[in-house]
Write a protein that holds these residues in place. Sequence first.
Motif, PDB file in Angstrom:
ATOM      1  N   ARG A 279      14.349   4.573 -17.260  1.00 26.09           N
ATOM      2  CA  ARG A 279      14.294   5.846 -17.769  1.00 26.09           C
ATOM      3  C   ARG A 279      15.522   6.704 -17.288  1.00 26.09           C
ATOM      4  O   ARG A 279      16.175   7.439 -18.232  1.00 26.09           O
ATOM      5  CB  ARG A 279      13.014   6.751 -16.859  1.00 26.09           C
ATOM      6  CG  ARG A 279      12.956   8.060 -17.603  1.00 26.09           C
ATOM      7  CD  ARG A 279      11.588   8.700 -16.755  1.00 26.09           C
ATOM      8  NE  ARG A 279      11.188  10.265 -17.282  1.00 26.09           N
ATOM      9  CZ  ARG A 279      10.468  11.006 -16.849  1.00 26.09           C
ATOM     10  NH1 ARG A 279       9.641  10.528 -15.800  1.00 26.09           N
ATOM     11  NH2 ARG A 279      10.259  12.112 -17.298  1.00 26.09           N
TER      12      ARG A 279
ATOM     13  N   ARG B   3      18.387   5.529 -19.121  1.00 22.93           N
ATOM     14  CA  ARG B   3      18.684   6.260 -20.596  1.00 22.93           C
ATOM     15  C   ARG B   3      19.270   7.518 -20.334  1.00 22.93           C
ATOM     16  O   ARG B   3      20.099   7.758 -21.344  1.00 22.93           O
ATOM     17  CB  ARG B   3      17.364   6.055 -20.971  1.00 22.93           C
ATOM     18  CG  ARG B   3      17.309   6.594 -22.563  1.00 22.93           C
ATOM     19  CD  ARG B   3      15.908   6.440 -23.323  1.00 22.93           C
ATOM     20  NE  ARG B   3      14.764   7.013 -22.642  1.00 22.93           N
ATOM     21  CZ  ARG B   3      13.892   6.560 -21.808  1.00 22.93           C
ATOM     22  NH1 ARG B   3      13.962   5.303 -21.398  1.00 22.93           N
ATOM     23  NH2 ARG B   3      12.913   7.244 -21.187  1.00 22.93           N
TER      24      ARG B   3
ATOM     25  N   GLU C 238      23.112   7.310 -20.000  1.00 28.67           N
ATOM     26  CA  GLU C 238      23.719   7.178 -20.874  1.00 28.67           C
ATOM     27  C   GLU C 238      23.831   8.194 -21.846  1.00 28.67           C
ATOM     28  O   GLU C 238      24.860   8.579 -22.670  1.00 28.67           O
ATOM     29  CB  GLU C 238      23.232   5.857 -21.839  1.00 28.67           C
ATOM     30  CG  GLU C 238      23.410   4.452 -20.921  1.00 28.67           C
ATOM     31  CD  GLU C 238      24.824   4.252 -20.486  1.00 28.67           C
ATOM     32  OE1 GLU C 238      25.468   4.540 -21.330  1.00 28.67           O
ATOM     33  OE2 GLU C 238      24.955   4.075 -19.314  1.00 28.67           O
ATOM     34  N   GLN C 239      22.703   8.962 -22.053  1.00 29.12           N
ATOM     35  CA  GLN C 239      22.687  10.337 -23.131  1.00 29.12           C
ATOM     36  C   GLN C 239      23.723  11.328 -22.559  1.00 29.12           C
ATOM     37  O   GLN C 239      24.493  11.934 -23.267  1.00 29.12           O
ATOM     38  CB  GLN C 239      21.253  10.704 -23.194  1.00 29.12           C
ATOM     39  CG  GLN C 239      20.260   9.911 -23.838  1.00 29.12           C
ATOM     40  CD  GLN C 239      18.796  10.338 -23.449  1.00 29.12           C
ATOM     41  OE1 GLN C 239      18.608  10.964 -22.783  1.00 29.12           O
ATOM     42  NE2 GLN C 239      17.959   9.771 -24.360  1.00 29.12           N
TER      43      GLN C 239
END
Length: 219
Positions: A93, A96, A99-100
Amino acid sequence: MTEFFEQLLTLNGAVVYAIVGALVFAEVALLVGFVVPGETAAIVGGALASLGHAELWPMATVVVGAAVLGDLTGFGVGHLLGDRMQGRPMSPRRRRRREQTKALIARRGPLAVFVGRYIAFVRTLMPTLAGASGMRLRPFLLADVAAALTWGAANVAIGFVVGRSYKEVVRWLGAGSAVALTVVVVAAAAVWLIRRRRRAAGVGTARAPVDSPESSCDH
């Protein structure tokens, strides 16, 4: 954590400024924002001022200053570590979200730094990833100071207005941050998909070079 903030409401003087400032600073500098969002500390600081445990303008100054210092520390850490941060273990989580956030920095630069200050989780990672991405200090600092001024003043003012009702506001802001993060991610995905389709369409419509009449004639 709620009990901890309730205990803050029993304190007065310099220790109040020190604790609130430390929490806002540590959110980014020590990456504790996943546990203690800085906006919660800022709102509690405003509530403390409202209840007479601190003064409003000194509290706002402490919050803004701590936010800028924390972000600069995170930026410096990211600049020093660079690509070595990629191998750091973290949950899927959080990976992610990292990376966003990196994708947002790559597309928007200083604007991403400004907007990221208002989004929980993104705010925690933004300065460190901005430093790791190679962003120059000057544009980062200009965007960061502008964001910290507006963010800090707004949250302290909210806490000052609501007083002891700060918990309801924090709950509402938490939900709002989740919605904002979702909107940012969806918008980023949409922009990426549109650009990809445009590039594909450009390649598909490209025409092969046409031979000149002379080259097609028999000699």
